[in-house]
Design an enzyme around this catalytic site. Structure first.
Site, short mmCIF file in Angstrom:
data_model
loop_
_atom_site.label_atom_id
_atom_site.label_comp_id
_atom_site.label_asym_id
_atom_site.label_seq_id
_atom_site.Cartn_x
_atom_site.Cartn_y
_atom_site.Cartn_z
N GLU A 116 44.77 36.51 11.53
CA GLU A 116 45.66 35.34 12.03
C GLU A 116 46.04 34.48 10.99
O GLU A 116 45.47 34.16 9.94
CB GLU A 116 44.62 34.70 12.96
N CYS A 129 48.48 27.93 7.50
CA CYS A 129 47.16 28.41 7.21
C CYS A 129 47.13 29.67 7.18
O CYS A 129 46.97 30.55 8.01
CB CYS A 129 46.13 27.71 8.42
N CYS A 136 34.64 37.88 7.27
CA CYS A 136 34.11 37.16 6.39
C CYS A 136 32.74 37.51 5.87
O CYS A 136 31.93 37.69 6.87
CB CYS A 136 34.14 35.48 6.58
N CYS A 140 28.52 31.22 7.94
CA CYS A 140 28.46 29.66 8.11
C CYS A 140 28.23 29.56 9.48
O CYS A 140 28.94 29.90 10.38
CB CYS A 140 29.58 28.85 7.89
N CYS A 143 30.98 28.49 12.13
CA CYS A 143 32.27 29.25 11.98
C CYS A 143 32.59 30.38 12.93
O CYS A 143 31.67 31.10 12.73
CB CYS A 143 32.64 29.52 10.49
N SER A 249 34.18 23.04 1.37
CA SER A 249 33.54 23.06 2.77
C SER A 249 31.97 22.22 2.33
O SER A 249 31.08 23.22 2.27
CB SER A 249 33.45 24.24 3.35
N CYS A 369 40.67 24.96 13.28
CA CYS A 369 39.69 25.35 12.29
C CYS A 369 38.53 25.97 12.79
O CYS A 369 37.79 25.39 13.61
CB CYS A 369 39.49 24.02 11.47
N1 SAH Z 1 36.01 30.12 3.77
C1 SAH Z 1 36.83 28.93 3.47
C2 SAH Z 1 38.22 28.75 3.99
C3 SAH Z 1 38.09 28.92 5.46
S1 SAH Z 1 37.17 27.85 6.59
C4 SAH Z 1 35.74 27.73 3.37
O1 SAH Z 1 34.90 28.03 4.16
O2 SAH Z 1 36.02 26.96 2.91
C5 SAH Z 1 38.39 26.46 6.77
C6 SAH Z 1 37.89 25.16 7.05
O3 SAH Z 1 37.29 25.10 8.42
C7 SAH Z 1 36.27 25.08 6.38
O4 SAH Z 1 36.02 23.78 5.85
C8 SAH Z 1 35.38 25.34 7.25
O5 SAH Z 1 34.16 24.97 6.95
C9 SAH Z 1 35.83 24.81 8.68
N2 SAH Z 1 35.49 24.99 9.73
C10 SAH Z 1 34.90 26.54 10.14
N3 SAH Z 1 34.31 26.31 11.42
C11 SAH Z 1 34.53 25.30 12.01
C12 SAH Z 1 34.54 24.83 13.31
N4 SAH Z 1 33.95 25.56 14.09
N5 SAH Z 1 34.99 23.38 13.68
C13 SAH Z 1 35.68 22.73 12.52
N6 SAH Z 1 35.71 23.33 11.25
C14 SAH Z 1 35.35 24.42 10.85
FE1 SF4 Z 2 33.60 32.29 5.79
FE2 SF4 Z 2 34.53 29.77 5.45
FE3 SF4 Z 2 33.92 30.66 7.90
FE4 SF4 Z 2 31.94 30.19 6.07
S1 SF4 Z 2 33.29 28.64 7.00
S2 SF4 Z 2 31.95 31.83 7.41
S3 SF4 Z 2 32.89 30.91 4.29
S4 SF4 Z 2 35.31 31.54 6.72
#
Ligand code: SAH
Ligand code: SF4
Length: 403
Positions: A116, A129, A136, A140, A143, A249, A369
């Protein structure tokens, strides 16, 4: 522009046209790679650099996909190129437009995988984006992408291709003979889609170099932000080999909490991460680092957390982006209350840091996000659920429909 000189007879008498899947995709090749590919297929060495320059402009300044339309190349040479190469971008299999104008593209890439890409229009900018992996490897806990296992890394072509597809959809390639329009629709890129960009370093680097190339798309390195969960060994390289802005992050102020939220913290903890971050602005000659901080109710959102955050980042030129948690089906967290987010922002702001609260965009199409996840995977799961005997209306069922 001059017409190209004829190429050698050997090259022109090369046999049949390869089927498309066997032809090399020029999208995603760096200049030296494209030059080598041209030479390997018969372009004389002394012409190759100039040919790269011409082809590059057609692909990246004009958005052309068809060799036949490259009118400053001799006809025979265009046919020769078409026998060996393609100019291919991912296929758009679905495009959704949110009530707020955010556009989400579901793209199919080689192997039938899906990724996406999200376009977010704002008053003063348009941000794309981009994803760097299908799924991944990291997990996390807040996420959505993290619940999908890694399928594969994207190639440089698939990463640049996401931008090209968005420009196609937005009609952002200049008309023949027209100068580049003043404002850009895609003015910024954030590597914040699916995947951890620093676990796919070379492809991300090459793609960003192509995007920054002055003879092509020519996006400034200061308009590209790479977000990492904290892959410490690749941070200095990001500064030296890409030079873009960095976002991290961060999400927690103690190792105990960060271990839970961002499990890569068990490998490289907060102190190790901060040491790498302190070096980044000098190495990349860039300004502030963005600290992303997702606001999770009762988990990381206390005043004490805000004060600890300020102490931790002391001395680092920084901006703190507070992200209200975006919910997804089955997520084990809740978004902090608005008043809490504002109180948290206030403490950081009073300490002298910008602390914008990120407005969730495209929530109605699950484009915000952390909400991205390949739709096939979602569909496979909901199909599996649908095949099970009905057990009443669970939250998950509702959510599966919503996605
Ligand atoms: N993998 C990388 C980039 C992709 S995530 C990273 O982790 O930095 C992009 C951003 O969205 C990151 O800061 C991540 O922590 C945040 N993110 C992930 N899940 C989220 C959610 N459910 N609500 C808000 N932000 C989230
Ligand atoms: Fe992967 Fe970034 Fe999501 Fe963590 S926040 S699971 S590194 S995409």
């Amino acid at each position: 522009m001059t017409a190209s000189a004829p190429i050698t007879q050997d090259a022109l008498t090369l046999p049949r046209k390869l089927p498309p899947e066997e032809r090399t995709n020029l999208v995603g090749l760096t200049r030296p790679e494209m030059q080598a590919a041209l030479i390997a297929t018969g372009t004389p060495e002394r012409q190759a650099k100039m040919r790269v320059g011409q082809i590059w402009q057609w692909i990246y300044t004009r958005g052309l996909r068809d060799f036949a339309a490259m009118t400053n190349l001799a006809k025979d040479y265009r046919a020769h190129l078409a026998r060996h190469f393609v100019i291919a971008v991912p296929e758009v299999i679905r495009r959704e437009v949110s009530l707020d104008g955010t556009r989400k593209y579901l793209l199919r890439i080689a192997g039938g995988h899906e990724v996406e890409t999200v376009y977010i229009p704002e008053e003063d900018r348009g941000t794309l984006c981009i994803s760097s992996q299908v799924g991944c490897t990291l997990t996390c806990s807040f996420c959505h992408t993290g619940t999908q296992r890694l399928v594969r890394n994207l190639t440089a072509g698939e990463i640049v291709g996401q931008l090209m597809v968005a420009r196609d959809d937005l009609g952002e390639w200049p008309e023949p003979g027209q100068p580049r329009p003043e404002g850009r629709l895609v003015s910024n890129i954030v590597l914040m889609g699916m995947g951890e960009p620093l676990y796919n370093f070379e492809a991300v680097r090459d793609a960003m170099r192509i995007v920054m190339d002055h003879e092509g798309i020519s996006l400034s390195r200061r308009r590209i932000t790479l977000s990492t969960s904290g892959v410490v060994p690749e941070i200095a390289r990001t500064a030296e080999e890409i030079g873009c802005l960095l976002a991290v992050s961060f999400h927690a102020t103690t190792d105990a909490v960060r271990d839970r939220l961002v499990p890569i913290n068990r490998k490289w903890n907060i102190a190790t991460l901060l040491t790498a971050l302190r070096e980044y602005p000098r190495l990349s000659n860039s300004e502030r680092i963005t600290f992303e901080y997702v606001m999770l109710k009762g988990v990381n959102d206390s005043d004490e957390d805000a004060r600890r955050l300020v102490r931790l980042i002391a001395g680092i030129p920084a901006k703190i982006n507070l992200i209200p948690f975006n919910e997804w089906p089955g997520a084990p967290y809740e978004r902090s209350d608005w008043g809490r987010i504002e109180a948290f922002a206030d403490i950081i702001h009073k300490a002298g840091y910008a602390s914008p609260i990120r407005t969730p965009r495209g929530e109605d199409i699950m484009a915000a996000c952390g909400q991205l996840k390949s739709d096939t995977e979602k569909q496979r799961k909901s199909a599996r659920r649908a095949a099970l005997p009905a057990k009443g209306d669970t939250g998950n069922d509702r959510a599966a429909q919503a996605s």
